[in-house]
Design a protein around this motif. Structure first.
Motif, short mmCIF file in Angstrom:
data_model
loop_
_atom_site.label_atom_id
_atom_site.label_comp_id
_atom_site.label_asym_id
_atom_site.label_seq_id
_atom_site.Cartn_x
_atom_site.Cartn_y
_atom_site.Cartn_z
N ILE A 6 0.86 -1.20 0.00
CA ILE A 6 0.00 0.00 0.00
C ILE A 6 0.89 1.24 0.00
N LEU A 7 0.64 2.15 -0.95
CA LEU A 7 1.41 3.40 -1.00
C LEU A 7 1.12 4.22 0.25
N CYS A 8 2.19 4.86 0.77
CA CYS A 8 2.02 5.69 1.98
C CYS A 8 2.17 7.16 1.65
N TYR A 9 1.26 7.97 2.19
CA TYR A 9 1.36 9.43 2.10
C TYR A 9 2.70 9.87 2.69
N LEU A 14 0.16 8.76 -5.10
CA LEU A 14 -1.21 8.79 -4.58
C LEU A 14 -2.04 9.90 -5.24
N GLN A 51 -4.33 3.11 -4.28
CA GLN A 51 -3.49 2.91 -3.09
C GLN A 51 -2.51 1.76 -3.26
N CYS A 92 -7.12 6.28 7.14
CA CYS A 92 -6.71 5.90 5.78
C CYS A 92 -5.54 4.94 5.87
N SER A 94 -3.36 4.52 3.81
CA SER A 94 -2.17 5.18 3.24
C SER A 94 -1.61 6.25 4.18
N HIS A 138 -9.76 8.89 -3.57
CA HIS A 138 -8.47 8.26 -3.95
C HIS A 138 -8.37 8.13 -5.46
N VAL A 143 -6.20 12.54 -1.17
CA VAL A 143 -6.06 11.84 0.11
C VAL A 143 -6.77 12.69 1.17
#
Ligand code: K1U
Ligand code: ZN
Length: 169
Positions: A6-9, A14, A51, A92, A94, A138, A143
């Motif tokens: 999962i992509l992270c902020y 994103l 995500q 979230c 992310s 998303h 976000v």
């Protein structure tokens, strides 16, 4: 089935705007199964393809207590929103560990394709309506922290970057 990262902020990926799914084929069926497994493992109630770094208009949701009522929305379109809005506490996958209030429509109607590629209309209220709005954001590259003040958002950004640096050690 596979667990997807999962992509992270604040990962800039994103903010990519997702493109429509052109065909609900075997590749999409595999992606749906992988996204559901990833959402359940992360203890989320929703997950957008954005995500997991797939920029196509696909969402999975399960708001049931028993985690046995998955919903799949492909190419979702908002067709109606209530006049009334509410401030709802959101999280979230992310932006792990961050929860804050976002103003959302109380109820929405969405048209989409389901996991079998059939047209469906979903009339949602409560947590389902909130989750659908969060996941559709998303798909637009938005976000939930972008609804917060610049001060809060910058604090969150710094916290996330620090946590990511520590994880890399
Ligand atoms: O899209 C995501 O990152 C999943 C997200 C969905 C969501 C949760 C809450 C409100 C709107 C959208 C999550 O599942 S966060 C984790 C979670 O299970 C949760 C957090 C707060 C309230 C309810 C559930
Ligand atoms: Zn999210």
């Amino acid at each position: 089935m596979a667990l997807l990262p999962i992509l992270c902020y604040p990962d800039p990926k994103l903010h990519t705007v997702a493109q429509p799914v052109l065909s609900v084929d075997a590749r999409i069926q595999t992606l749906i199964a992988d996204m559901l497994q990833t959402m359940y493992e992360a203890k989320g109630i929703g997950l957008a393809a954005s995500q997991v770094n797939v920029h196509e208009r696909l969402i999975v949701i399960d708001i049931s207590e028993d985690r046995d009522a998955p919903q799949v929305l492909i190419n979702p379109q908002l067709v109606w929103t209530s006049v009334e809005t509410h401030l709802n506490e959101e999280g979230c996958l992310s932006v792990p560990g961050i929860y804050d209030g976002v103003q959302r429509f109380d109820a929405v109607t969405v048209s989409a394709l389901n996991g079998e590629g059939q047209s469906c209309v979903i009339e949602a209220e409560g947590l389902l309506a909130v989750c659908i709005q969060h996941e559709m954001d998303h798909l637009m590259g938005k976000v939930f922290v972008e609804y917060l003040s610049p001060l809060k958002r910058n604090r969150i950004k710094k916290k996330m970057l620090k946590a990511q640096r520590e994880d890399e050690r």
